[in-house]
Write an enzyme that holds these catalytic residues in place. Sequence first.
Site, PDB file in Angstrom:
ATOM      1  N   ASP A  73     -25.093 -46.828  -2.366  1.00  0.00           N
ATOM      2  CA  ASP A  73     -25.794 -46.101  -3.433  1.00  0.00           C
ATOM      3  C   ASP A  73     -25.763 -46.871  -4.752  1.00  0.00           C
ATOM      4  OD1 ASP A  73     -26.247 -44.029  -1.666  1.00  0.00           O
ATOM      5  OD2 ASP A  73     -24.653 -42.750  -2.443  1.00  0.00           O
ATOM      6  N   GLU A 234     -27.926 -32.161  -4.638  1.00  0.00           N
ATOM      7  CA  GLU A 234     -29.342 -32.560  -4.587  1.00  0.00           C
ATOM      8  C   GLU A 234     -30.239 -31.361  -4.256  1.00  0.00           C
ATOM      9  OE1 GLU A 234     -29.053 -37.150  -3.115  1.00  0.00           O
ATOM     10  OE2 GLU A 234     -28.504 -35.612  -1.682  1.00  0.00           O
ATOM     11  N   TYR A 339     -32.503 -38.154   4.624  1.00  0.00           N
ATOM     12  CA  TYR A 339     -33.261 -37.497   3.553  1.00  0.00           C
ATOM     13  C   TYR A 339     -34.732 -37.342   3.956  1.00  0.00           C
ATOM     14  CZ  TYR A 339     -29.400 -38.182   0.202  1.00  0.00           C
ATOM     15  OH  TYR A 339     -28.204 -38.141  -0.466  1.00  0.00           O
ATOM     16  N   GLU A 361     -35.952 -40.475   6.431  1.00  0.00           N
ATOM     17  CA  GLU A 361     -35.115 -41.584   6.890  1.00  0.00           C
ATOM     18  C   GLU A 361     -34.871 -41.412   8.391  1.00  0.00           C
ATOM     19  OE1 GLU A 361     -32.559 -42.099   2.727  1.00  0.00           O
ATOM     20  OE2 GLU A 361     -31.712 -40.921   4.362  1.00  0.00           O
TER      21      GLU A 361
END
Length: 382
Positions: A73, A234, A339, A361
């Site tokens: 990340d 998120e 995701y 993904e």
Amino acid sequence: MAAGRRLAALSLLLSCACLISSQQIDPLLYEEQLLWVSGAQGEVSTYRIPLLSFTSKGSLLAFAEGRKSSASDVGAKFIAMRRSTDKGATWSPTSFIVDDGTERDGLNLGSVVVDEETGSVILVYSVCFHLFLCEPSSTMMVESRDDGLSWSPPRNLSVQLGVKTFAPGPGFGIQKRYMPAKGRLVVCGHGNIEGDGVFCILSDDHGLNWYNGAALKSIPYNQKKRPQDFNPDECQPFEMSDGSIVINVRNQNRYHCPCRVVVRSYDGGLSLPIDDLYFDYTLVDPAVAAGAMQKDGVLYFTNPSNEIHRVNLTLRWSETNGTSWDNKAVQIWAGPSGYSCMTSLDSGSPEDRKYIFVIYEKGHRDYDETISFAKIHLYGGR
Ligand SMILES: *[C@@H]1O[C@H](CO)[C@@H](O)[C@H](O)[C@H]1NC(C)=O
Ligand SMILES: *[C@@H]1O[C@H](CO)[C@@H](O)[C@H](O)[C@H]1NC(C)=O
Ligand SMILES: *[C@@H]1O[C@H](CO)[C@@H](O)[C@H](O)[C@H]1NC(C)=O
């Protein structure tokens, strides 16, 4: 056109619309293509965090982080973009619309929001989100005023918002289509783990000025977390036809259940009252960024539907505003998947009512091997 023929054309149009609305939803994976393959291009190690949106002119834009030297990340990245002017049949080559150079804690995506009134496309992202060998964390924005062909230089929104660790999305932001606050841009995201929560930033002048809106804070706020703490992370907002904003949220520490948190704003993103928060037990989740949206009164949701692992990318739909979900969930990919983000075109045409589009993904051994684009026919291909 003769009055009789006009009437006939009108009644044909009406019967078509009726036919579609009375048709059973029966999603079919209609077409699929890989937009990015990790490791396949020299400058990028791993593509992650896909976003998808139609522009106001009906072009499709796909974005992803192009992580330069690892899958991590943190590290330096590009924002990769591909553009389609035929609703996803063919795509432009990849262009890198933002390049953070050699930053050790570079950019992270992000939310794409389309302003239907000006036609501009705005992408909000963070830099130095992890405070890894850098400070402070900043919220950045780039904008395209020509349907995604060219992009402005990055603008630092922290100058207006104040310095705060804020990661938008990942997913799409919204422009309010209904009252209250019609026309407002609403971008929601989350903080770092200690200062986590769902936070929305708002603009009432097409992205010129931004201010802080709703905050649903984690507990204990600004402190280290333990397993099962309340830690909303998120998130994906979408607007309902009554003008409220529903936000579907990652439940990072599995508070209460390994499932999604749902919150709702009735004041255009200024507040997220705890009274309206609930846990959606049907939406089992391994703690991930999921796709959620509303189209023609039906809610759609995509995630790797598994309590523990990022596998089993599944599409669900609800004709009861999320009170219940149809039990015929459709599996898009059985294997590793992470995701996801969804979009669709609300042109009102019968053809555009039939499709939704998912970007996610997808891999065989790991979910970060490719970014895949899937076109879903909502009525079984008919
Ligand atoms: C963005 O603005 C804030 C507030 O002025 C500042 O502290 C920060 O360093 C800026 N970030 C970047 C990347 O320029
Ligand atoms: C869903 O919510 C909308 C308002 O956003 C309302 O008009 C509609 O009747 C609701 N549908 C159901 C099935 O409750
Ligand atoms: C995949 O998702 C469906 C729907 O939630 C569920 O019934 C099934 O058990 C899941 N399979 C795996 C392997 O997670």
